[in-house]
Design an enzyme around this catalytic site. Sequence first.
Site, PDB file in Angstrom:
ATOM      1  N   SER A   9       1.017  -1.228   0.063  1.00 55.77           N
ATOM      2  CA  SER A   9      -0.099  -0.032   0.016  1.00 55.77           C
ATOM      3  C   SER A   9       0.922   1.137   0.196  1.00 55.77           C
ATOM      4  CB  SER A   9      -0.824   0.006   1.194  1.00 55.77           C
ATOM      5  OG  SER A   9      -1.692   1.278   1.636  1.00 55.77           O
ATOM      6  N   TYR A  33      -3.477  -1.448  10.326  1.00 51.61           N
ATOM      7  CA  TYR A  33      -3.371  -1.523   8.863  1.00 51.61           C
ATOM      8  C   TYR A  33      -2.165  -1.315   8.260  1.00 51.61           C
ATOM      9  CZ  TYR A  33      -4.031  -1.148   3.611  1.00 51.61           C
ATOM     10  OH  TYR A  33      -4.118  -1.486   2.584  1.00 51.61           O
TER      11      TYR A  33
END
Length: 336
Positions: A206, A219
Site C-alpha cells: 500500500s 493496517y
Amino acid sequence: MNLNRITATDIQSQPYVAAEPLRPIPRAEMVWIVLEALFDLIVCYFRCIPLWIRLVLDTFHPPAPKTISGQNALITGGANGIGRAIATELAKEGCNVIIVDEDQVNAEKTAAELKAFNVDAFSYKCDVADYEQVKELRGQVETDVGSVDILINNAGILSFLLPNENNPSMIQRMMEVNALAGFWTVEQFLPGMTRQRRGHIVAIASASSYFPVGWMKNYVTTKYAVRGYMEALDEELYLAGQSDYVKTTTVFPFVVNTRKQVMDAINRKRGLSKMPKYSPEETAATVLKAIKNNQRKVVVPDRLKAWQLSFYEHIPIEIRRKLDLAVMKEKPIVLD
C-alpha cells in the site's frame, strides 16, 4: 556445546550472561578502518560503472518484456476486487489462473469466467492466514495444476472492514491475513520456483507503507511489514543465487475503487475524499506490466516511483503534518 547446533530455545533456556565489554579502539586503528571503508567505496564505484552504462542503455532501449503465456499464476483474494482484476489480466496474457479465496461462490464464478480466455482456471477455498490450510493448498494445487510460476499475495483486510480495529482478536486477524499469510504462501510455493528456476512473487502492499496514517495504525503496520518482508526476500534470493530466476515485485497502490461500502465511507471524509482514486483494472494492468518487466517496486499510479515516495519519510515531521493535516484531523472511518 557445538556452536553450530545452538538453537534459540537452547539460548533462552540458559541464564543470561552479558557479553564481554567492547574494547576501546585506538586512534590509529580507527584511521585504518576509515581508510579501508573509503577504499571499498572507491572499488565499488568502479565496479558499478558497467551497471550505470547498462541502466542508461536500458532507459533508451529497454529489454523486451518476458513472456508468461502458459505459466501458472496463483492469486490470493482473487475472487473480487483487485485480485479478480489481476486474475483477468493474467488470463488475457495466456496464464493458467488459480483463484484462492474464502469467498468460494465468487471464486468459482471468477474461475468459470476466466476460461473464456482459453486458459485453465481453478478455484480453491482457503484461509491463507492458516498455515496448515496453505500447506494443504500447495499439495492440492501441485497435484491438480502443477508448480506455481507466479504467486500474487493480494489477500488483505482493511481497517474499515473490522467492527472494532482495536479489538485484540481483530488486530491479530489483520496481522495474520495481511502480513503472515505472505510468509506461509512463499514458504510453500517458493521451493517449486527454485527447483524449476523460474518464478515471480508479487505482494500487494500500500502507499501507506510510505505514508503512515495515524487513524489506521494497525493496517499501516501490516503494510510496512509487507514492504520489509519483500525487501528482505529479494535480498535473500540474491544471496541464495536465485535472483536471476525468481523475481519479486512489491506494489504500492493509493486508493483503489473496490468495495462500495468502503468507497462510500472514504468519499464522506473531507481529507480522504480528495485523494486520487484508481480502478482495479488500472491496478491490475500496472501489476501485469511490472511482472513482464521484472520491476522490483511499482506504484499505482505508475507515473510515480517508489524512490519518490521515500522522500516523504525524510521530510521534517512538522512539515509532513502540515501536508496531511486534513486527513490526520479526521476521526477513523466507521462503516454504517
